[in-house]
Design a protein around this motif. Structure first.
Motif, mmCIF file in Angstrom:
data_model
loop_
_atom_site.group_PDB
_atom_site.id
_atom_site.type_symbol
_atom_site.label_atom_id
_atom_site.label_comp_id
_atom_site.label_asym_id
_atom_site.label_seq_id
_atom_site.Cartn_x
_atom_site.Cartn_y
_atom_site.Cartn_z
ATOM 1 N N GLY A 187 -5.206 -3.154 -0.364
ATOM 2 C CA GLY A 187 -4.336 -2.012 -0.144
ATOM 3 C C GLY A 187 -4.188 -1.292 -1.480
ATOM 4 O O GLY A 187 -4.637 -1.800 -2.512
ATOM 5 N N ILE A 188 -3.581 -0.130 -1.460
ATOM 6 C CA ILE A 188 -3.518 0.627 -2.700
ATOM 7 C C ILE A 188 -2.175 0.434 -3.380
ATOM 8 O O ILE A 188 -1.136 0.926 -2.954
ATOM 9 C CB ILE A 188 -3.856 2.099 -2.438
ATOM 10 C CG1 ILE A 188 -5.287 2.100 -1.908
ATOM 11 C CG2 ILE A 188 -3.725 2.929 -3.709
ATOM 12 C CD1 ILE A 188 -5.811 3.408 -1.498
ATOM 13 N N CYS A 221 0.823 -1.195 0.000
ATOM 14 C CA CYS A 221 0.000 0.000 0.000
ATOM 15 C C CYS A 221 0.861 1.250 0.000
ATOM 16 O O CYS A 221 1.860 1.320 0.707
ATOM 17 C CB CYS A 221 -0.924 -0.004 1.213
ATOM 18 S SG CYS A 221 -2.138 1.313 1.127
ATOM 19 N N PHE A 230 -0.353 4.182 0.813
ATOM 20 C CA PHE A 230 -0.898 5.129 1.789
ATOM 21 C C PHE A 230 -0.308 4.871 3.175
ATOM 22 O O PHE A 230 0.310 3.855 3.430
ATOM 23 C CB PHE A 230 -2.423 5.013 1.853
ATOM 24 C CG PHE A 230 -3.119 5.747 0.733
ATOM 25 C CD1 PHE A 230 -2.410 6.272 -0.331
ATOM 26 C CD2 PHE A 230 -4.506 5.905 0.755
ATOM 27 C CE1 PHE A 230 -3.053 6.938 -1.364
ATOM 28 C CE2 PHE A 230 -5.157 6.568 -0.271
ATOM 29 C CZ PHE A 230 -4.437 7.084 -1.332
ATOM 30 N N GLN A 231 -0.590 5.821 4.042
ATOM 31 C CA GLN A 231 0.016 5.744 5.361
ATOM 32 C C GLN A 231 -1.001 6.010 6.459
ATOM 33 O O GLN A 231 -0.905 6.999 7.170
ATOM 34 C CB GLN A 231 1.160 6.758 5.443
ATOM 35 C CG GLN A 231 2.102 6.426 6.556
ATOM 36 C CD GLN A 231 3.347 7.268 6.499
ATOM 37 O OE1 GLN A 231 3.435 8.218 5.732
ATOM 38 N NE2 GLN A 231 4.303 6.939 7.334
ATOM 39 N N CYS A 232 -1.964 5.140 6.599
ATOM 40 C CA CYS A 232 -2.960 5.315 7.649
ATOM 41 C C CYS A 232 -2.376 4.771 8.957
ATOM 42 O O CYS A 232 -1.959 3.613 9.015
ATOM 43 C CB CYS A 232 -4.231 4.569 7.296
ATOM 44 S SG CYS A 232 -4.809 4.950 5.624
ATOM 45 N N LYS A 292 -6.108 10.221 2.928
ATOM 46 C CA LYS A 292 -7.525 10.129 2.614
ATOM 47 C C LYS A 292 -8.202 11.411 3.055
ATOM 48 O O LYS A 292 -7.693 12.120 3.917
ATOM 49 C CB LYS A 292 -8.157 8.950 3.359
ATOM 50 C CG LYS A 292 -7.659 7.606 2.879
ATOM 51 C CD LYS A 292 -8.340 6.489 3.625
ATOM 52 C CE LYS A 292 -7.801 5.140 3.141
ATOM 53 N NZ LYS A 292 -8.239 4.041 4.008
ATOM 54 N N ASN A 334 -1.010 -2.335 7.370
ATOM 55 C CA ASN A 334 -0.462 -2.415 6.004
ATOM 56 C C ASN A 334 0.135 -1.101 5.535
ATOM 57 O O ASN A 334 0.513 -0.984 4.380
ATOM 58 C CB ASN A 334 -1.554 -2.802 5.010
ATOM 59 C CG ASN A 334 -2.265 -4.046 5.429
ATOM 60 O OD1 ASN A 334 -1.642 -4.967 5.932
ATOM 61 N ND2 ASN A 334 -3.574 -4.058 5.262
ATOM 62 N N ASN A 335 0.139 -0.096 6.369
ATOM 63 C CA ASN A 335 0.583 1.199 5.858
ATOM 64 C C ASN A 335 2.038 1.133 5.424
ATOM 65 O O ASN A 335 2.816 0.306 5.904
ATOM 66 C CB ASN A 335 0.269 2.330 6.842
ATOM 67 C CG ASN A 335 1.254 2.445 7.970
ATOM 68 O OD1 ASN A 335 2.463 2.407 7.768
ATOM 69 N ND2 ASN A 335 0.735 2.585 9.181
ATOM 70 N N CYS A 389 -3.442 1.373 10.532
ATOM 71 C CA CYS A 389 -3.491 0.164 9.703
ATOM 72 C C CYS A 389 -2.137 -0.508 9.610
ATOM 73 O O CYS A 389 -1.126 0.145 9.339
ATOM 74 C CB CYS A 389 -3.987 0.526 8.306
ATOM 75 S SG CYS A 389 -3.918 -0.850 7.146
HETATM 76 S S1 SF4 Z 1 -4.522 -0.638 3.334
HETATM 77 FE FE1 SF4 Z 1 -6.130 0.904 3.388
HETATM 78 S S2 SF4 Z 1 -6.247 1.521 5.539
HETATM 79 FE FE2 SF4 Z 1 -4.292 0.433 5.264
HETATM 80 S S3 SF4 Z 1 -2.809 2.024 4.827
HETATM 81 FE FE3 SF4 Z 1 -3.570 1.314 2.871
HETATM 82 S S4 SF4 Z 1 -5.263 2.680 2.393
HETATM 83 FE FE4 SF4 Z 1 -4.821 2.949 4.558
#
Ligand code: SF4
Lengths: 427, 259
Positions: A116-117, A70, A72-74, A187, A79-80, A77
């Motif tokens: 994940g993205i 992924c 992204f960096q939530c 997000k 998986n960030n 989460c």
């Molecule tokens: S998997 Fe989803 S919630 Fe987790 S970091 Fe990536 S976008 Fe954010």
């Protein structure tokens, strides 16, 4: 990417199901669809639970991520992109095989695909679309599919995917945009609400299409849902429930799910939860959610600025009734359906049965029991032909003490461990 | 008092209803009962009912056309329930009979099962619910294994006679599979051949060797499923009590992930 090629299906499944488990929705409900005699699968409206995991939750769908890589960096989460965890990605074919083979052995009711993205929102959404297309058209799968719409993906892709799925969801993640901003910087409220609105409109248009032309393809027939994480940010129940209410009223959502925050990352932005995840609080939110959807309650009746949180000791309906004793007791043989719905211990199904059965006979307490009324809770609030079940005081403290003796106020498994669920926000 | 002794099956009880009706002894003088009583009462005449497909069909049709298909289904499901017969006064066969009588006496027979103030209706309602609940549970909890010859096989141990419901459900769901669901309690099986309707057969001696002979991939998918099942649980929410409340222990033996 070399590692991936050598990774076995077993390893991938283990990683990508563990990565998906904090998405709490696992229902397969909302749509009745007969089999077509050729492919494989059907769906039934109440949904079916196939197993219950050791945390007691229903397992209905093969809940997996397409990938846990992924960009992204939530913060909440695992998986960030800044976390050091093993990464894996399925191929569309692998997902199809797992779904079909699990389904025909009756392990599952269908697929819940999230992701994940990877590379970009569009790239990811396209992979998801492609997977569902294969599953529906090449493998002739007619079972249940719940799919995540990726925030920020092209509306056209989301739309096409919606024609292949039964339910779509986009997680709101956190109840307020301030919370989102601090914990999920990539997000925004806008990228979440926009597709949510798009799906809502898509469902409405599809209804019109179907009215005109019955064979028109179905768009997200089981409706859309969303999820909020509870206890990662300092919102009160009142704010959360107000968001819920407007999601139901303004966005036409089928379900809102609440996920008690589990601290997996030890990030300093996140609260430490010494008592474990706030499970009892989550339970009260679900109960209140039912009151909105099935019991004609509004949030302003349950909570207010001055009383912004639910009473953890009592279920929200009992709590409400205790604060409105002037409305009780109600007469079972006369009270309207709406009034019966508000009596603790009377569910919406039993209320329906009461209304039907009393057309034929006067009902007394033993009849109520057969209809599924929980008398030990209801007895303070009702009369049958003018009589109470036995002499009791209609007084707040008295009833409260008696209700507390009824152990069902706190659900099994939460009784000993989390009576006092102090989070840092409570103190 | 005339007591009609019925066999414990839909055909048996419906035939009993038919015979009782046709006897013209007057409903107040009639009772239906399941099988032979331990002690015969004085001043009672006992009449053995021989199940008859034609009579049973007639009653079925009468119920359908006067009360609607849903009521018909509920009554059948009530009969399919095991129903502990400890309550002598509320014999299952007799409750079904009285419920049907009430339906015909009512202005709108479709509503007969809402008359829960009547103890025998409440009993039929409760029995139907028991069967339904167990069938719904098993729609989720039963597991198929793939045998060497490609047939999907499943063994279950239900309390109630839920096989007809399950047979219908899985025929709709898996139309292109050969499958067999074996009910070890009642020693019957729902058998389905790809592309055809299913049927129910008595199974007295099951070929144990055959059903242990699973296909080459079978064990692999079981392992994958168990791995999934393990990893989907959230350790911080561990709650075994809730788990066994949601899936009662008696179902565990026939699953893959819990046995
Ligand atoms: S998997 Fe989803 S919630 Fe987790 S970091 Fe990536 S976008 Fe954010």
């Amino acid at each position: 990417m070399n590692i991936q090629k050598t990774m076995s299906l077993m390893e991938k499944l283990t990683i990508l199901s563990a990565a998906a488990k904090y998405d709490v929705a696992c229902t397969s409900s909302g749509v009745d669809r007969k089999g077509n005699g050729k492919g494989m699968g059907n769906t039934i409206a109440p949904g079916i639970c196939h197993a219950f995991s050791s945390d007691g939750r229903c397992v209905s769908l093969l809940k997996i991520l397409f990938t846990n890589e992924c960009i992204f960096q939530c913060a909440y989460c695992q998986n960030n992109c800044s976390n050091d965890v093993p990464r894996a990605s399925f191929t569309p074919e692998e997902i199809c095989t797992l779904t079909m083979e699990f389904y025909r052995r009756n392990y599952i009711e269908g697929l819940f695909l999230s992701s994940g993205i990877l590379v970009s929102p569009n790239y990811t959404m396209e992979l998801i679309y492609h997977t569902l297309y294969k599953l529906r058209h090449e493998h002739q799968f007619h079972g249940y599919i719940h799919v995540k719409a990726i925030p920020g993906a092209d509306p056209l892709l989301i739309r096409q995917t919606g024609y292949l799925a039964d339910r779509m969801s986009i997680n709101l993640e956190l109840p307020t945009s301030a919370g989102l901003h601090s914990l999920a910087p990539n997000k925004s409220r806008r990228t979440i609400l926009k597709p949510m609105r798009q799906i809502q409109n898509g469902i409405a248009e599809n209804k019109d299409e179907l009215a005109v032309y019955q064979k028109a393809p179905h768009f997200v027939p089981a409706g859309q849902s969303t999820q909020m994480i509870i206890g990662a940010t300092p919102e009160h129940d009142y704010e959360i429930m107000r968001v819920t209410e407007s999601l139901y009223q303004k966005f036409g959502l089928k379900r809102v799910f609440y996920s008690a925050f589990v601290n997996v990352n030890q990030n300093e932005k996140l609260p430490m939860l010494p008592g474990g995840p706030p499970l009892l609080r989550e339970h009260r939110l679900y109960q209140a959610d039912w009151l909105l959807r099935y019991y004609h309650f509004s949030v302003s009746e349950l909570l207010s600025e001055d009383r912004p949180d639910f009473n953890l000791n009592l279920d929200p309906k009992c709590d409400w009734a205790l604060r409105h004793l002037d409305l009780f007791p109600v007469e079972i043989n006369r009270a309207s359906y709406q009034t019966l719905l508000r009596v603790p211990g009377i569910g919406y199904k039993s209320a329906g049965r009461i209304v039907k059965a009393r057309r034929m006979n006067r009902l007394d307490f033993s009849d109520l029991k057969k209809m599924g009324v929980v008398l030990k809770r209801a007895l303070y609030f009702i009369t049958c032909s003018g009589h109470m079940m036995y002499r009791t005081k209609l007084e707040e403290n008295y009833i409260f003490e008696n209700l507390m003796r009824d152990r069902t106020q706190i659900p099994v498994g939460l009784r000993n461990s989390s009576y006092q669920q102090l989070t840092i926000w409570d103190v | 008092m005339y007591v009609f002794l019925c066999e414990n099956s839909i055909e048996g009880i419906f035939t009993g209803v038919y015979d009782a009706w046709a006897s013209r002894y007057g409903h107040r003088n009639i009772r239906l009962s399941l099988d032979t009583p331990d002690t015969y009462e004085l001043f009672c005449e006992y009449i053995q009912v021989t199940p008859d497909l034609e009579k049973s069909r007639r009653i079925g049709r009468a119920i359908c056309s006067s009360f609607g298909y849903e009521v018909y289904q509920d009554i059948c499901q009530a009969i399919m329930a095991a129903g502990k017969e400890k309550k002598k006064a509320l014999d299952k066969a007799d409750c079904v009979y009285r419920t049907i009588l009430l339906g015909f006496a009512m202005h709108d027979g479709h509503r007969v099962l809402t008359a829960l103030g009547e103890p025998y209706v409440a009993r039929v309602f409760e029995l139907a619910r028991t069967t339904n609940l167990e069938a719904h549970h098993l729609m989720g909890f039963l597991r198929f294994r793939e045998l060497e010859n490609g047939v999907l096989f499943s063994a279950i141990h239900p309390k109630n006679d839920v096989l007809p419901i399950l047979g219908e459900h899985f025929t709709d769901r898996l139309p292109q599979e050969h499958f067999m669901i074996y009910d070890a309690t009642h020693k019957t099986a729902a058998v389905h051949k790809a592309g055809s309707p299913f049927f129910i057969a008595d199974v007295t001696d099951l070929n144990e060797a055959l059903i242990q002979n699973v296909s080459a991939e079978e064990l692999e998918y079981r392992r994958l499923w168990c791995a999934f099942f393990e990893s989907i649980a959230i350790k911080a929410r561990q709650n075994p009590k809730l788990q066994s409340q949601n899936i009662p222990k008696r179902f565990w033996q026939d699953t893959v992930e819990l046995c």
